[in-house]
Design an enzyme around this catalytic site. Sequence first.
Site, PDB file in Angstrom:
ATOM      1  N   VAL A 165      40.407  -6.516 -61.328  1.00  0.00           N
ATOM      2  CA  VAL A 165      39.861  -7.802 -60.898  1.00  0.00           C
ATOM      3  C   VAL A 165      40.981  -8.835 -60.902  1.00  0.00           C
ATOM      4  CG1 VAL A 165      38.249  -9.648 -61.485  1.00  0.00           C
ATOM      5  CG2 VAL A 165      37.534  -7.257 -61.673  1.00  0.00           C
ATOM      6  N   SER A 166      41.152  -9.504 -59.774  1.00  0.00           N
ATOM      7  CA  SER A 166      42.177 -10.544 -59.628  1.00  0.00           C
ATOM      8  C   SER A 166      41.774 -11.816 -60.370  1.00  0.00           C
ATOM      9  CB  SER A 166      42.345 -10.852 -58.149  1.00  0.00           C
ATOM     10  OG  SER A 166      43.044 -12.053 -57.971  1.00  0.00           O
ATOM     11  N   ASP A 167      42.759 -12.596 -60.742  1.00  0.00           N
ATOM     12  CA  ASP A 167      42.480 -13.915 -61.340  1.00  0.00           C
ATOM     13  C   ASP A 167      41.839 -14.873 -60.336  1.00  0.00           C
ATOM     14  OD1 ASP A 167      45.295 -13.850 -60.144  1.00  0.00           O
ATOM     15  OD2 ASP A 167      44.843 -15.990 -60.236  1.00  0.00           O
TER      16      ASP A 167
ATOM     17  N   THR B  30      49.268 -14.766 -52.476  1.00  0.00           N
ATOM     18  CA  THR B  30      47.936 -15.389 -52.539  1.00  0.00           C
ATOM     19  C   THR B  30      47.984 -16.769 -51.881  1.00  0.00           C
ATOM     20  OG1 THR B  30      47.462 -14.210 -54.590  1.00  0.00           O
ATOM     21  CG2 THR B  30      46.300 -16.278 -54.276  1.00  0.00           C
TER      22      THR B  30
ATOM     23  N   GLY C  89      50.444 -15.796 -58.350  1.00  0.00           N
ATOM     24  CA  GLY C  89      51.356 -15.093 -59.259  1.00  0.00           C
ATOM     25  C   GLY C  89      50.683 -13.882 -59.868  1.00  0.00           C
TER      26      GLY C  89
ATOM     27  N   GLY D 232      48.231 -11.941 -61.785  1.00  0.00           N
ATOM     28  CA  GLY D 232      46.875 -12.269 -62.200  1.00  0.00           C
ATOM     29  C   GLY D 232      46.639 -12.126 -63.690  1.00  0.00           C
TER      30      GLY D 232
HETATM   31  N1  GLY Z   1      47.189 -13.727 -58.259  1.00  0.00           N
HETATM   32  C1  GLY Z   1      46.752 -12.610 -57.526  1.00  0.00           C
HETATM   33  C2  GLY Z   1      46.513 -11.422 -58.347  1.00  0.00           C
HETATM   34  O1  GLY Z   1      47.268 -11.109 -59.244  1.00  0.00           O
HETATM   35  O2  GLY Z   1      45.551 -10.760 -58.125  1.00  0.00           O
END
Ligand code: GLY
Length: 284
Positions: A182-184, A153, A203, A205
């Site tokens: 759904v991503s963080d 990311t 990292g 999510g």
């Molecule tokens: N940080 C990206 C995800 O896990 O979607």
Amino acid sequence: MPALIIHGGAGRARTVAGQEAIKASLAQIADAAWAMVLDGAQAVEVAIASARLLEDDPLFNAGLGSKLQSDGVARLSAALMDGTRERFSGVINVEGLLNPILLCEHLQTQRDRVLAGEGALARARMLGLAEGDVITEAARANWRAALEGETGTIGAVVCDTRGDIAAATSTGGRGMETIGRVSDSATVAGNFASPSAGVSCTGIGEDIVDGALAARLVAAVDAGQPLAEAASNLENKMRARGWMAGVISLDSGCQWSAIHTTDVMYWTAMDADGLHQFNFRDVP
Ligand code: GLY
């Protein structure tokens, strides 16, 4: 003095050559962003420009070169937060859009500020944003081998010459995830800012959402904790919980911080003292 910090993901250390390539790309993008800052650009403009350049580089898991979900499709997520206005906008799981951060920019001024899937793509088409295939051969090869992939990311947090803060984050997700995950990155757990601090996370999510990492760190600084202390407390909490993530942040005094519980996080900062970058990790 202003400051900025960008990241290109976190996880296991790559080869030395891979780390060199990431370091060079981050330095080049930080230089371009810094020139904008010194020219008087607003934090939000610089955060968008930085995220766009990072999305365009296939070394990173955002825009071109994004990881693929379990069905072999790239669905991208991104968010932008203007800390001064305390306004969040986001895009979730959009297909075929080269720069999701540009849709986040548009959504800053809209009533509905987080769009997902087909609705997000329809709005991007209405705006004439560039569409295209973001799938690289490397991403396809990882998917064929059922690998989540190594790329990370991206994110940018900027404090401009007025002390205004903005944060931007963009991702192709975790790789090989269930369709609909759904991503963080497009939540306030992964990307958040206020007048006193801004944060972008990378990292796993689910760990980032469990810890509400970005919102938690900004809230601590809002409550009066110095950024270094708040970031150190957060890192301790992440270690205690086993949350695997990296967090870049800065405050309105233009102090910055880069913490991670993963083996590495690829980051670069610029401030009055010049360029600062992650250290190489030995790879076995
Ligand atoms: N940080 C990206 C995800 O896990 O979607």
